[in-house]
Design an enzyme around this catalytic site. Structure first.
Site, PDB file in Angstrom:
ATOM      1  N   GLU A  70       2.337   7.774  30.112  1.00  0.00           N
ATOM      2  CA  GLU A  70       1.184   8.658  30.284  1.00  0.00           C
ATOM      3  C   GLU A  70       1.582  10.119  30.480  1.00  0.00           C
ATOM      4  O   GLU A  70       0.902  11.018  29.997  1.00  0.00           O
ATOM      5  CB  GLU A  70       0.336   8.189  31.476  1.00  0.00           C
ATOM      6  CG  GLU A  70      -0.343   6.839  31.285  1.00  0.00           C
ATOM      7  CD  GLU A  70       0.565   5.641  31.573  1.00  0.00           C
ATOM      8  OE1 GLU A  70       1.742   5.839  31.966  1.00  0.00           O
ATOM      9  OE2 GLU A  70       0.108   4.498  31.417  1.00  0.00           O
ATOM     10  N   PHE A  95      -4.267   6.138  36.182  1.00  0.00           N
ATOM     11  CA  PHE A  95      -3.041   6.495  35.462  1.00  0.00           C
ATOM     12  C   PHE A  95      -3.159   7.866  34.792  1.00  0.00           C
ATOM     13  O   PHE A  95      -2.271   8.289  34.066  1.00  0.00           O
ATOM     14  CB  PHE A  95      -2.712   5.432  34.409  1.00  0.00           C
ATOM     15  CG  PHE A  95      -2.766   4.026  34.932  1.00  0.00           C
ATOM     16  CD1 PHE A  95      -2.181   3.710  36.158  1.00  0.00           C
ATOM     17  CD2 PHE A  95      -3.415   3.021  34.246  1.00  0.00           C
ATOM     18  CE1 PHE A  95      -2.240   2.427  36.673  1.00  0.00           C
ATOM     19  CE2 PHE A  95      -3.482   1.723  34.753  1.00  0.00           C
ATOM     20  CZ  PHE A  95      -2.894   1.428  35.968  1.00  0.00           C
ATOM     21  N   HIS A 121     -12.599   3.651  33.939  1.00  0.00           N
ATOM     22  CA  HIS A 121     -12.395   2.607  34.956  1.00  0.00           C
ATOM     23  C   HIS A 121     -12.124   3.228  36.322  1.00  0.00           C
ATOM     24  O   HIS A 121     -11.276   2.776  37.080  1.00  0.00           O
ATOM     25  CB  HIS A 121     -11.251   1.678  34.543  1.00  0.00           C
ATOM     26  CG  HIS A 121     -11.499   0.939  33.259  1.00  0.00           C
ATOM     27  ND1 HIS A 121     -11.676   1.570  32.050  1.00  0.00           N
ATOM     28  CD2 HIS A 121     -11.600  -0.385  33.000  1.00  0.00           C
ATOM     29  CE1 HIS A 121     -11.883   0.678  31.099  1.00  0.00           C
ATOM     30  NE2 HIS A 121     -11.850  -0.518  31.638  1.00  0.00           N
ATOM     31  N   ARG A 180     -16.402   1.749  33.722  1.00  0.00           N
ATOM     32  CA  ARG A 180     -15.830   0.760  32.804  1.00  0.00           C
ATOM     33  C   ARG A 180     -16.675   0.556  31.555  1.00  0.00           C
ATOM     34  O   ARG A 180     -16.320  -0.243  30.703  1.00  0.00           O
ATOM     35  CB  ARG A 180     -15.690  -0.583  33.520  1.00  0.00           C
ATOM     36  CG  ARG A 180     -14.547  -0.606  34.484  1.00  0.00           C
ATOM     37  CD  ARG A 180     -14.522  -1.870  35.306  1.00  0.00           C
ATOM     38  NE  ARG A 180     -14.027  -3.023  34.573  1.00  0.00           N
ATOM     39  CZ  ARG A 180     -13.868  -4.230  35.113  1.00  0.00           C
ATOM     40  NH1 ARG A 180     -14.164  -4.424  36.392  1.00  0.00           N
ATOM     41  NH2 ARG A 180     -13.409  -5.226  34.401  1.00  0.00           N
TER      42      ARG A 180
END
Lengths: 331, 282
Positions: A70, A95, A121, A180
């Site tokens: 990432e 992340f 998310h 999500r």
């Protein structure tokens, strides 16, 4: 919920990718891709769960999957943006806004580049997958970065409208914080009017006794709370503060004056998030009213199936209504 | 100001003079700041000069020209050695350098792309550079342009994990338009790289990520020119890394090889000794 394959307790789907309908970044970019050759998209082995792959399927030469790397992805997006691209990066918020905070600050925000980060998310939506997958710090982290715009859309229509604005007219780095994609929408699909504009909050329900200012999927929960409060003759104004930075100050002043009480609601640590942003505006303006920040109270969230988890943290309609009454009953 | 049209011996002599200029200006500028990165700038003086006076394709009167080659310093702390070259080739007047490190100056120890013409990317956080280069190289490919992106890194920088994420992706994306340059000066802030946190073997690491690896004496201008002349075609499928064997503090005998001079401040007498040695070409 609208589909029989969605389980309301677990948020699990029988076909897990099929129904993340509110994750509209990829399809919106795909729609704009021909007219806007400057669009490129980057993901980190989560192209399907974030649905950024919808763009990649139409424009494979402008879609790059970096694998589980990432930090490299975010920094490469900055390099791409320096060549004149508008780079859209999407992976899970834990992340992105959390893991890549330094790369976002130094390589994206500091040089003020057109990199758009879509952290999906977010909050506690990942439920039992673990606290590592919850992101209850990303607003605070990105809000403290100069040049950065921070947006938490209420649903897929809102995300799509503001992604489109970011392609066509908006300049500079943006952090989008989304859920999500399984949440119940509140905005009208295929509307001829633009319902969400970056920097301008929406009054989604009028009321006179208290204002609930929410962001993300908590807007829908705040609307449910307002329904419950109505039954007890409490008139509730609900504001969708989708843009947390730069924040819509006028609507905060107006709500303090006209309703006399403000409850902020977010699936984020109450330290540094939407509630803090609203508190800063109120305190510095001298417009005082009854006020409470509701969210995750400076703890690492426990795990559980989403339905029970939101209930536990009083981030569902019932819990929010309860918080509102407590605030109103304060002397 | 390309030397590509000159006879090779003339080009080499001119580049050597410019490397000397970069070192002398580094000493002058750091004397304003009272602290700076001598050692890690001197190890790249010939690399900088060969890039800007021979290899890079740019237009100092049109710094944002879309088809220019890009140069990014992963080791942004060597910027003090590049600023004088950017002025010399015409990106901005040399007098502007006199503000170096003063309040609000565009010129700090690490470079800012939005404040200094000729700087292609802001740097300062070690380990970002190669990822930026991956993005620039992908950008060239998307636009169908033939420029190259050059990324300078120190050997200490190779200790950063992100460098290897970037190396993996450059190999995977087959970025033949990307050139990494490792200034292997073998020291970092706290000591000798090999003893502090060994990154060797360097060559084999790059090879294993699918890179074309070239090793060269980073102070030998003729060899640097040959290396650049023999880069694979910009359309090739393999990124190239040039591992430059260099000496930290090169050109000033009492600084050479010493990690103590990575960041330092020379006293008046030492400045005179250093200038004499650089001008004497020792």
């Amino acid at each position: 919920m609208t589909t029989q394959t969605f389980h309301k307790d677990t948020w699990e789907l029988f076909k897990s990718l099929e129904l993340s309908k509110q994750l509209t970044t990829g399809e919106t970019l795909a729609k704009l891709g021909h007219e806007h050759p400057e669009i490129v998209a980057l993901c980190a082995d989560l192209g399907y769960p974030t649905r950024l792959a919808d763009f990649g399927e139409k424009f494979p030469d402008r879609f790059f999957d970096f694998g589980l790397a990432e930090k490299n992805m975010v920094t490469a997006a900055a390099g791409l943006a320096s060549t004149g691209k508008k780079a859209y990066v999407s992976t899970y918020a834990s992340f992105l806004g959390v893991l890549c905070a330094e790369q976002i600050r130094t390589a994206v925000a500091y040089p003020n580049l057109n990199v758009r980060l879509i952290g999906t998310h977010t909050g506690i939506a990942m439920g039992f997958y673990g606290t590592s997958h919850h992101a209850t710090e990303d607003i605070a982290i990105t809000r403290s970065m100069a040049n950065m715009t921070v947006i938490s859309p209420a649903d897929g229509v809102a995300l799509s409208e503001m992604i489109e604005e970011s392609v066509k007219t908006y300049e500079g780095p943006i952090y989008f914080r989304v859920s999500r994609g399984r949440e119940t929408p509140i905005y009208e699909n295929n509307s001829s009017n633009i319902q969400n504009k970056i920097g301008k909050a929406n009054v989604v329900r009028e009321g006179s006794d208290i204002t609930i200012i929410a962001c993300g999927i908590e807007v829908k929960q705040a609307l449910e709370a307002a329904e419950l409060l109505e039954r007890e003759n409490i008139s509730t104004r609900v504001i969708d503060m989708h843009t947390i930075k730069p924040i819509d100050q006028e609507i905060i002043f107006n709500s303090a004056k006209n309703t006399g009480a403000i409850l902020t609601v977010e699936e984020h640590n109450v330290q540094g998030g939407l509630g803090s942003a609203v508190a800063e505006v109120l305190m510095e303006s001298g417009n005082f009213c009854k006020f409470k920040r509701h969210g995750i109270y400076d703890e690492y969230s426990i795990i559980g199936k989403p339905y029970y988890l939101y209930h536990h943290y009083k981030l569902d309609g019932e819990g929010i209504a309860d918080e509102a009454k407590t605030l109103l009953n304060q002397s | 100001m390309s030397t590509q049209t000159l006879e090779k011996s003339e080009a080499v002599n001119l580049i050597r003079e410019k490397a000397k200029m970069s070192r002398l200006e580094t000493i002058r500028l750091i004397s304003y700041a009272k602290s700076g990165h001598y050692g890690s700038s001197f190890s790249c003086s010939e690399i900088f000069a060969t890039l800007y006076y021979y290899q890079l394709n740019y237009d100092s009167k049109n710094p944002k020209w879309a088809e220019r080659d890009r140069f990014v310093m992963g080791k942004g702390h060597s910027a003090v050695g590049v600023y004088p070259i950017l002025a010399d080739v015409g990106f901005f007047p040399k007098e502007e350098l006199d503000t170096y490190t003063s309040l609000g100056s565009p010129f700090g120890d690490h470079p800012d792309m939005n404040k200094i013409k000729g700087i292609d990317f802001s740097s300062g956080s070690i380990g970002h550079g190669l990822s930026v280069g991956v993005g620039m190289s992908l950008g060239a490919r998307v636009d169908g342009l033939k420029y190259r992106t050059y990324i300078l890194m120190g050997d200490g920088e190779l200790q950063e994990g992100q460098v290897w994420e970037a190396a993996m992706s450059a190999g995977n994306f087959k970025l033949g338009n990307l050139v990494a340059i490792v200034d292997n000066n073998k020291v970092t802030v706290d000591g000798v790289t090999k003893e502090l946190m060994n990154v060797n073997p360097i060559k084999e690491k790059w090879e294993s990520f699918g890179w074309n690896v070239v090793e060269v004496d980073g102070h030998d201008v003729e060899a640097l020119i040959d290396t650049f002349d023999n880069l694979p075609n910009v359309d090739s499928k393999t990124p190239t890394v040039i591992i430059c064997d260099t000496v930290a503090g090169k050109g000033v005998s009492f600084m050479e090889h010493g990690f103590e001079w990575h960041v330092a401040n020379l006293g008046e007498d030492d400045i005179k000794r250093a200038i004499a040695e650089i001008e004497g070409g020792k």
